[in-house]
Design a protein around this motif. Structure first.
Motif, PDB file in Angstrom:
ATOM      1  N   ALA A 187      19.986  10.734  -9.931  1.00 13.29           N
ATOM      2  CA  ALA A 187      19.610  12.051 -10.417  1.00 13.29           C
ATOM      3  C   ALA A 187      18.940  12.804  -9.283  1.00 13.29           C
ATOM      4  O   ALA A 187      18.212  12.215  -8.490  1.00 13.29           O
ATOM      5  CB  ALA A 187      18.665  11.918 -11.608  1.00 13.29           C
ATOM      6  N   HIS A 188      19.200  14.089  -9.225  1.00 16.76           N
ATOM      7  CA  HIS A 188      18.573  14.899  -8.185  1.00 16.76           C
ATOM      8  C   HIS A 188      17.435  15.716  -8.799  1.00 16.76           C
ATOM      9  O   HIS A 188      17.364  15.885 -10.013  1.00 16.76           O
ATOM     10  CB  HIS A 188      19.611  15.816  -7.523  1.00 16.76           C
ATOM     11  CG  HIS A 188      20.031  16.962  -8.389  1.00 16.76           C
ATOM     12  ND1 HIS A 188      20.914  16.827  -9.436  1.00 16.76           N
ATOM     13  CD2 HIS A 188      19.662  18.262  -8.379  1.00 16.76           C
ATOM     14  CE1 HIS A 188      21.078  17.993 -10.032  1.00 16.76           C
ATOM     15  NE2 HIS A 188      20.328  18.879  -9.404  1.00 16.76           N
TER      16      HIS A 188
ATOM     17  N   PRO B 253       6.257  14.806  -8.164  1.00 17.08           N
ATOM     18  CA  PRO B 253       7.385  15.635  -8.616  1.00 17.08           C
ATOM     19  C   PRO B 253       8.030  15.092  -9.891  1.00 17.08           C
ATOM     20  O   PRO B 253       8.390  15.861 -10.784  1.00 17.08           O
ATOM     21  CB  PRO B 253       8.369  15.587  -7.444  1.00 17.08           C
ATOM     22  CG  PRO B 253       7.527  15.262  -6.260  1.00 17.08           C
ATOM     23  CD  PRO B 253       6.432  14.365  -6.779  1.00 17.08           C
ATOM     24  N   SER B 254       8.148  13.787  -9.984  1.00 17.42           N
ATOM     25  CA  SER B 254       8.735  13.167 -11.176  1.00 17.42           C
ATOM     26  C   SER B 254       7.822  13.333 -12.376  1.00 17.42           C
ATOM     27  O   SER B 254       8.282  13.631 -13.482  1.00 17.42           O
ATOM     28  CB  SER B 254       8.998  11.681 -10.929  1.00 17.42           C
ATOM     29  OG  SER B 254       9.958  11.508  -9.920  1.00 17.42           O
ATOM     30  N   LEU B 255       6.533  13.151 -12.176  1.00 15.63           N
ATOM     31  CA  LEU B 255       5.567  13.305 -13.261  1.00 15.63           C
ATOM     32  C   LEU B 255       5.569  14.736 -13.787  1.00 15.63           C
ATOM     33  O   LEU B 255       5.583  14.962 -14.998  1.00 15.63           O
ATOM     34  CB  LEU B 255       4.165  12.912 -12.781  1.00 15.63           C
ATOM     35  CG  LEU B 255       3.051  13.005 -13.809  1.00 15.63           C
ATOM     36  CD1 LEU B 255       3.316  12.097 -14.995  1.00 15.63           C
ATOM     37  CD2 LEU B 255       1.722  12.652 -13.153  1.00 15.63           C
ATOM     38  N   ARG B 256       5.591  15.711 -12.876  1.00 19.01           N
ATOM     39  CA  ARG B 256       5.625  17.122 -13.302  1.00 19.01           C
ATOM     40  C   ARG B 256       6.909  17.433 -14.063  1.00 19.01           C
ATOM     41  O   ARG B 256       6.884  18.122 -15.085  1.00 19.01           O
ATOM     42  CB  ARG B 256       5.466  18.040 -12.088  1.00 19.01           C
ATOM     43  CG  ARG B 256       4.061  18.052 -11.520  1.00 19.01           C
ATOM     44  CD  ARG B 256       3.854  19.182 -10.526  1.00 19.01           C
ATOM     45  NE  ARG B 256       4.820  19.185  -9.444  1.00 19.01           N
ATOM     46  CZ  ARG B 256       4.626  18.603  -8.266  1.00 19.01           C
ATOM     47  NH1 ARG B 256       3.507  17.960  -8.005  1.00 19.01           N
ATOM     48  NH2 ARG B 256       5.548  18.664  -7.330  1.00 19.01           N
TER      49      ARG B 256
ATOM     50  N   PHE C  17      15.949  12.718 -13.684  1.00 18.23           N
ATOM     51  CA  PHE C  17      15.346  12.719 -12.345  1.00 18.23           C
ATOM     52  C   PHE C  17      13.995  12.017 -12.372  1.00 18.23           C
ATOM     53  O   PHE C  17      13.694  11.165 -11.532  1.00 18.23           O
ATOM     54  CB  PHE C  17      15.179  14.143 -11.826  1.00 18.23           C
ATOM     55  CG  PHE C  17      14.213  14.239 -10.674  1.00 18.23           C
ATOM     56  CD1 PHE C  17      14.545  13.708  -9.434  1.00 18.23           C
ATOM     57  CD2 PHE C  17      12.965  14.801 -10.842  1.00 18.23           C
ATOM     58  CE1 PHE C  17      13.645  13.768  -8.370  1.00 18.23           C
ATOM     59  CE2 PHE C  17      12.062  14.870  -9.786  1.00 18.23           C
ATOM     60  CZ  PHE C  17      12.412  14.346  -8.556  1.00 18.23           C
ATOM     61  N   ALA C  18      13.172  12.356 -13.355  1.00 16.46           N
ATOM     62  CA  ALA C  18      11.816  11.808 -13.406  1.00 16.46           C
ATOM     63  C   ALA C  18      11.815  10.292 -13.526  1.00 16.46           C
ATOM     64  O   ALA C  18      11.010   9.610 -12.886  1.00 16.46           O
ATOM     65  CB  ALA C  18      11.058  12.420 -14.584  1.00 16.46           C
TER      66      ALA C  18
END
Length: 134
Positions: free
Chosen positions: A18-19, A75-78, A129-130
């Protein structure tokens, strides 16, 4: 019924890749926030704005969404938290309850359908993504 876990042999290598779709997700959040305001759904506009601010890191993920995934990179958490905030589909009082008829009455049914479909797709991609993108 019995749950059985099995190894997926021959799984395509890119099946779970996933991007980071933060730009696309943020874009649809802006559009649907503005659309919600246009049809008089300020509570949903605020929800979409909260998701956008969380996605951008303007507020901590825990501000609007109780997240206990400390191992996730920021970034994944957000993205995960923003997806949770923007998950407005289903149940009573959801985005697909009264807003479609409000949009239809204003001649904006097609725009509602398009933005809702795009939100759902980007929200789901953000979750992929996350969880799978790191």
């Amino acid at each position: 019924m019995k749950y059985v876990e099995r190894l997926w042999r021959g799984m395509p290598r890119d099946a779970l890749s996933a991007h980071d779709n933060s730009a696309e997700f943020g874009n649809v959040l802006v559009q649907i926030r503005d659309f919600a305001s246009k049809i008089g759904c300020e509570n949903f506009a605020q929800t979409f704005d909260n998701a956008l601010k969380t996605l951008r890191g303007e507020v901590a993920a825990s501000e609007y969404y109780a997240v206990s995934f400390a191992a996730l990179p920021q970034p994944s958490l957000r993205a995960f938290a923003a997806a949770g905030i923007a998950d407005v589909f289903g149940a009573m009082g959801s985005w697909n309850d009264e807003p479609p008829s409000m949009a239809q009455e204003m001649g904006l049914g097609d725009e509602y359908d398009h933005l809702s479909d795009e939100l759902l797709a980007q929200k789901n991609l953000a979750i992929l993504f996350a969880i799978n993108g790191w």
